[in-house]
Write an enzyme that holds these catalytic residues in place. Structure first.
Site, PDB file in Angstrom:
ATOM      1  N   PHE A 152       0.865  -1.186   0.000  1.00 48.17           N
ATOM      2  CA  PHE A 152       0.000   0.000   0.000  1.00 48.17           C
ATOM      3  C   PHE A 152       0.897   1.230   0.000  1.00 48.17           C
ATOM      4  CE2 PHE A 152      -2.697   3.398   1.460  1.00 48.17           C
ATOM      5  CZ  PHE A 152      -3.845   3.175   0.711  1.00 48.17           C
ATOM      6  N   ASP A 237       9.398   2.810   1.676  1.00 52.80           N
ATOM      7  CA  ASP A 237       8.204   3.538   2.115  1.00 52.80           C
ATOM      8  C   ASP A 237       8.007   3.252   3.607  1.00 52.80           C
ATOM      9  OD1 ASP A 237       5.714   4.436   2.794  1.00 52.80           O
ATOM     10  OD2 ASP A 237       4.717   3.771   0.963  1.00 52.80           O
ATOM     11  N   LYS A 266       2.469  10.506   7.848  1.00 51.68           N
ATOM     12  CA  LYS A 266       1.615  10.140   8.993  1.00 51.68           C
ATOM     13  C   LYS A 266       2.027  10.817  10.319  1.00 51.68           C
ATOM     14  CE  LYS A 266      -0.105   5.707   7.265  1.00 51.68           C
ATOM     15  NZ  LYS A 266      -1.522   5.856   7.089  1.00 51.68           N
TER      16      LYS A 266
HETATM   17  C1  LIG Z   1       2.981   2.550   3.662  1.00 49.44           C
HETATM   18  C2  LIG Z   1       2.098   3.670   3.230  1.00 49.44           C
HETATM   19  N1  LIG Z   1       2.475   4.465   2.208  1.00 49.44           N
HETATM   20  C3  LIG Z   1       1.719   5.486   1.803  1.00 49.44           C
HETATM   21  C4  LIG Z   1       0.517   5.777   2.393  1.00 49.44           C
HETATM   22  C5  LIG Z   1      -0.321   6.930   1.894  1.00 49.44           C
HETATM   23  O1  LIG Z   1      -0.320   7.966   2.827  1.00 49.44           O
HETATM   24  P1  LIG Z   1      -1.480   9.077   2.778  1.00 49.44           P
HETATM   25  O2  LIG Z   1      -2.739   8.408   3.195  1.00 49.44           O
HETATM   26  O3  LIG Z   1      -1.014  10.146   3.740  1.00 49.44           O
HETATM   27  O4  LIG Z   1      -1.545   9.570   1.380  1.00 49.44           O
HETATM   28  C6  LIG Z   1       0.076   4.979   3.460  1.00 49.44           C
HETATM   29  C7  LIG Z   1      -1.211   5.249   4.114  1.00 49.44           C
HETATM   30  O5  LIG Z   1      -1.779   4.446   4.795  1.00 49.44           O
HETATM   31  C8  LIG Z   1       0.887   3.907   3.888  1.00 49.44           C
HETATM   32  O6  LIG Z   1       0.511   3.107   4.893  1.00 49.44           O
END
Ligand SMILES: Cc1ncc(COP(=O)(O)O)c(C=O)c1O
Length: 462
Positions: A152, A237, A266
């Site tokens: 994700f 990520d 986050k």
């Molecule tokens: C690992 C990861 N990358 C990217 C994102 C995307 O972040 P945002 O919701 O702030 O766009 C998330 C969101 O849950 C995430 O868990």
């Protein structure tokens, strides 16, 4: 009319209308979900790891706004930092100037990743992912992006093209060209994908957040070596697993990896002001900003705004002053040991896994014939319902807010604040223990779940 300066009063005055307002003007399906599973508690206050409903009941929050509240809700240090920005008449977002607060936040983040030299700020996790894709393509002159199954990375088009869950992608195609999906924790598959030497970046969550899956110990280090061999940038990520959640500042530190780019978002917001960041090697940065006339070739109007930068700086203070990384490590170890005990005590608990305060408990089919028949019924209705057998009574009877890990999953995910104390851990253990015992003893909880869903569906329809 309530004065614009008193938003608490506005909240209180509108509180009873929240579901109607959302059904009418926002996402009505979300209201249906909440009512159907009995999560329509009407929260009115949040502090630290806890929430309070309209009736004054206290809940333990193991969702933490999907990880946004790493330092707990409404931390006074972040509130003070934000107030000081508002009261300070700062020259915010001049655009034809540069912000000292952004410079300081970049410096402090990069001090934590000494092999990286540059920071790029964004307004969210997905925006950080988008930036990483662009920086990687510009730096390598290649188009390919490799990502993993069940990954994700966010829901904007570039990030979505790297998401390995069908639910999020169906109906929104076509995805961006150049993206290849491979299994997580599979080095031969990675090498096969990289061998063509047309891959700009391997984008990977060090611990997969949706399904809570840590890799085998050597995976990330060897994935990094493969990326170096084939000229691909290794992009971690850490939007969900970074900032101390796993008991180290970055999850990659557990595995001896030093990615070319690290993405954070986050929790850096302090739970208040959205912010994302790409930390990267100066060589990866240089190609995007390689001429003076390209100084604004990538960016966003609100990125680096003073409130976001102040929230980030204050969040790092709290993480350091309150030793939240050490706390995440210690509480995580205790809770993982507890979840493993649950696995040995309840035959329908199939797995307990995670690192620090990113944990999951996976349910599976029970052996007892009668119970198996009931579970079969639930699964036939919807695979995700098995997890609700735990999350619904946890919420209703134990006042613990916890979620199913990913769509259609049988796993229960724990993503709490990093501030948990002994009393919170006792609460979690008591709640899981009682809920799992009840779920395993008889078919009662299955009927009770059926009743909750039926009543909820009626309420949602009405
Ligand atoms: C690992 C990861 N990358 C990217 C994102 C995307 O972040 P945002 O919701 O702030 O766009 C998330 C969101 O849950 C995430 O868990």
């Amino acid at each position: 009319m309530i004065p614009a300066s008193d938003l608490r009063a506005e909240f209180d005055a509108s509180e009873a209308d929240r579901y109607d307002l959302h059904s009418r003007h926002l996402n009505h399906q979300m209201v249906r979900v909440l009512k159907t599973i009995g999560f329509d508690a009407r929260f009115v206050r949040g502090k630290g790891a806890h929430l309070w409903d309209a009736a004054g009941n206290r809940y333990l929050d193991l969702v933490s706004g999907w990880g946004v509240f790493a330092i707990g809700r409404n931390h006074p240090h972040v509130a003070a930092a934000l107030k000081s920005v508002l009261d300070g008449d700062l020259p915010n977002l001049v655009q034809m100037d540069v912000s000292p607060l952004a410079g300081r936040l970049a410096e402090r983040l990069l001090a934590r990743t000494p092999w990286l030299q540059k920071a790029f700020f964004a307004n969210s996790g997905a925006e950080a992912v988008e930036a990483a894709i662009k920086f990687a393509r510009a730096a390598t002159g290649r188009a390919g992006i490799v990502h993993c199954e069940h990954s994700f990375h966010g829901l904007t088009y570039g990030a979505l093209s790297a998401v390995g869950e069908k639910l999020y992608r169906d109906g929104f195609g076509p995805a961006l060209p150049g993206f290849t999906e491979i299994p997580f924790d599979d080095l031969p598959a990675l090498e096969k994908a990289l061998r063509s030497r047309d891959v700009a970046a391997f984008l990977v969550e060090p611990i997969q957040g949706k399904v809570v899956r840590p890799p085998s110990p050597a995976y990330l280090r060897e994935a990094q070596a493969l990326c170096r061999k084939y000229g691909t940038l290794f992009v971690a990520d850490e939007i969900q697993c970074g900032l101390g959640r796993t008991g180290k500042f970055l999850a990659v530190e557990h595995f001896g990896a030093e990615p070319d780019m690290v993405l954070l978002a986050k929790g850096l917001s302090g739970g208040h002001v959205p912010v994302g960041v790409v930390l990267m090697r100066k060589e990866a940065f240089a190609k995007t900003f390689d001429r003076m006339d390209k100084a604004v070739v990538h960016g966003s109007t609100f990125a680096k705004n003073d409130l976001a930068m102040a929230a980030g700086l204050a969040t790092l203070d709290v993480i350091e002053d309150e030793k939240l990384i050490e706390n995440a490590a210690a509480r995580g170890e205790r809770l993982l040991a507890f979840l493993r005990r649950m696995q040995s005590e309840h035959e329908f608990v199939k797995d307990a896994r995670g690192l620090g305060l990113l944990l999951a408990l996976e349910l599976g089919e029970p052996r007892g014939l009668k119970l198996r028949a009931f579970w079969g019924m639930l699964e036939a209705m919807n695979k995700g319902l098995t997890g609700q057998l735990v999350t619904i009574p946890m919420f209703r009877d134990q006042r613990v807010l916890v979620q199913v890990a990913g769509n259609g999953s049988r796993a229960i995910k724990l993503l709490p604040t990093l501030t948990l104390d002994d009393a919170d851990c006792d609460w979690i253990e008591r709640a899981f223990s009682e809920t799992l015992t009840a779920a395993g003893e008889s078919a009662g909880p299955v009927w009770s779940l059926g009743k909750t869903l039926l009543e909820g569906a009626r309420a949602a329809a009405g």
